[in-house]
Enzyme design. Structure first.
Site, mmCIF file in Angstrom:
data_model
loop_
_atom_site.group_PDB
_atom_site.id
_atom_site.type_symbol
_atom_site.label_atom_id
_atom_site.label_comp_id
_atom_site.label_asym_id
_atom_site.label_seq_id
_atom_site.Cartn_x
_atom_site.Cartn_y
_atom_site.Cartn_z
ATOM 1 N N HIS A 66 -45.467 -16.701 -14.247
ATOM 2 C CA HIS A 66 -46.856 -16.325 -13.963
ATOM 3 C C HIS A 66 -47.384 -15.507 -15.139
ATOM 4 O O HIS A 66 -46.614 -15.019 -15.975
ATOM 5 C CB HIS A 66 -46.914 -15.497 -12.685
ATOM 6 C CG HIS A 66 -46.613 -16.278 -11.447
ATOM 7 N ND1 HIS A 66 -47.032 -15.872 -10.204
ATOM 8 C CD2 HIS A 66 -45.946 -17.433 -11.248
ATOM 9 C CE1 HIS A 66 -46.634 -16.736 -9.291
ATOM 10 N NE2 HIS A 66 -45.971 -17.702 -9.910
ATOM 11 N N GLU A 68 -48.641 -12.482 -15.427
ATOM 12 C CA GLU A 68 -48.179 -11.104 -15.525
ATOM 13 C C GLU A 68 -46.724 -11.033 -15.975
ATOM 14 O O GLU A 68 -46.350 -10.146 -16.744
ATOM 15 C CB GLU A 68 -48.343 -10.389 -14.181
ATOM 16 C CG GLU A 68 -49.792 -10.237 -13.755
ATOM 17 C CD GLU A 68 -50.263 -11.365 -12.844
ATOM 18 O OE1 GLU A 68 -49.753 -12.497 -12.955
ATOM 19 O OE2 GLU A 68 -51.152 -11.108 -12.020
ATOM 20 N N CYS A 93 -50.348 -11.846 -7.142
ATOM 21 C CA CYS A 93 -49.635 -12.319 -5.960
ATOM 22 C C CYS A 93 -48.515 -11.317 -5.649
ATOM 23 O O CYS A 93 -48.262 -10.383 -6.411
ATOM 24 C CB CYS A 93 -49.060 -13.712 -6.225
ATOM 25 S SG CYS A 93 -47.721 -13.741 -7.445
ATOM 26 N N CYS A 96 -45.786 -11.060 -8.489
ATOM 27 C CA CYS A 96 -46.191 -10.262 -9.642
ATOM 28 C C CYS A 96 -46.409 -8.797 -9.264
ATOM 29 O O CYS A 96 -46.122 -7.898 -10.052
ATOM 30 C CB CYS A 96 -47.444 -10.865 -10.274
ATOM 31 S SG CYS A 96 -47.130 -12.493 -10.998
ATOM 32 N N ASP A 156 -48.381 -23.331 -6.476
ATOM 33 C CA ASP A 156 -48.209 -21.962 -6.915
ATOM 34 C C ASP A 156 -48.454 -20.970 -5.784
ATOM 35 O O ASP A 156 -47.783 -19.944 -5.693
ATOM 36 C CB ASP A 156 -49.174 -21.663 -8.075
ATOM 37 C CG ASP A 156 -48.668 -20.518 -8.938
ATOM 38 O OD1 ASP A 156 -47.482 -20.533 -9.274
ATOM 39 O OD2 ASP A 156 -49.469 -19.634 -9.238
#
Length: 160
Positions: A66, A68, A93, A96, A156
């Site tokens: 992801h 981040e 999310c 993260c 995702d």
């Protein structure tokens, strides 16, 4: 005053946050140009970018890459992140958010949470300060992407 020198006055968020978010948006656009999901992030400390990244799960076939996480990987080992601010074009999310808590990042600035609510409550419950800029460019980027590319987005964003 926040850790990056920006102030919030009368409900208006200082332009400094928007300047760093511009860098995260540039990362998101890079990801989009590579065929990925347009999410970008930058990690800032004392007016300097420590790391930058964009969502690369699609491009690299890596389920944990992801934006981040890519950004934190780019920052590398710094000793600690206690004086940093992480800017992400989309509210993080839970995956993260957990990484931010684990790394001790005290503040997250999100570009938007309209398209995805993310884990704001989790972050705040762990003492992380969260600011949602509600930026139109971040909102529209995801709003245009999701209906055009539902498969990678739905892969995702797994709902349990």
């Amino acid at each position: 005053m926040d850790r990056d020198g920006g102030e919030i006055r009368g409900g208006r968020i200082e332009t400094r946050h928007h300047q760093w978010m511009d860098c995260a948006v540039a990362e998101a656009r890079t990801g989009l140009s590579e065929g990925g999901i347009p999410i970008g992030a930058v990690l800032v400390e004392n007016g300097r970018i420590l790391g930058r990244g964009h969502h690369q799960r699609v491009q690299k076939g890596n389920p944990v890459l992801h934006a981040e996480i890519d950004c934190l990987q780019d920052a590398g080992r710094t000793g600690n992140f206690r004086n940093s601010v992480l800017y992400s074009t989309l509210m993080p999310c839970y995956f993260c958010a957990g990484a931010k808590v684990k790394c001790g990042i005290p503040m997250v600035v999100a570009g938007e949470s309209e398209n995805f609510a993310g884990a704001r409550e989790f972050l705040e419950s762990k003492g992380v300060r969260v600011i949602d800029l509600r930026r139109e460019d971040c909102i529209s980027m995801m709003k245009e992407f999701i209906p055009r590319h539902p498969a990678p987005w739905n892969e995702d964003i797994v709902e349990l």
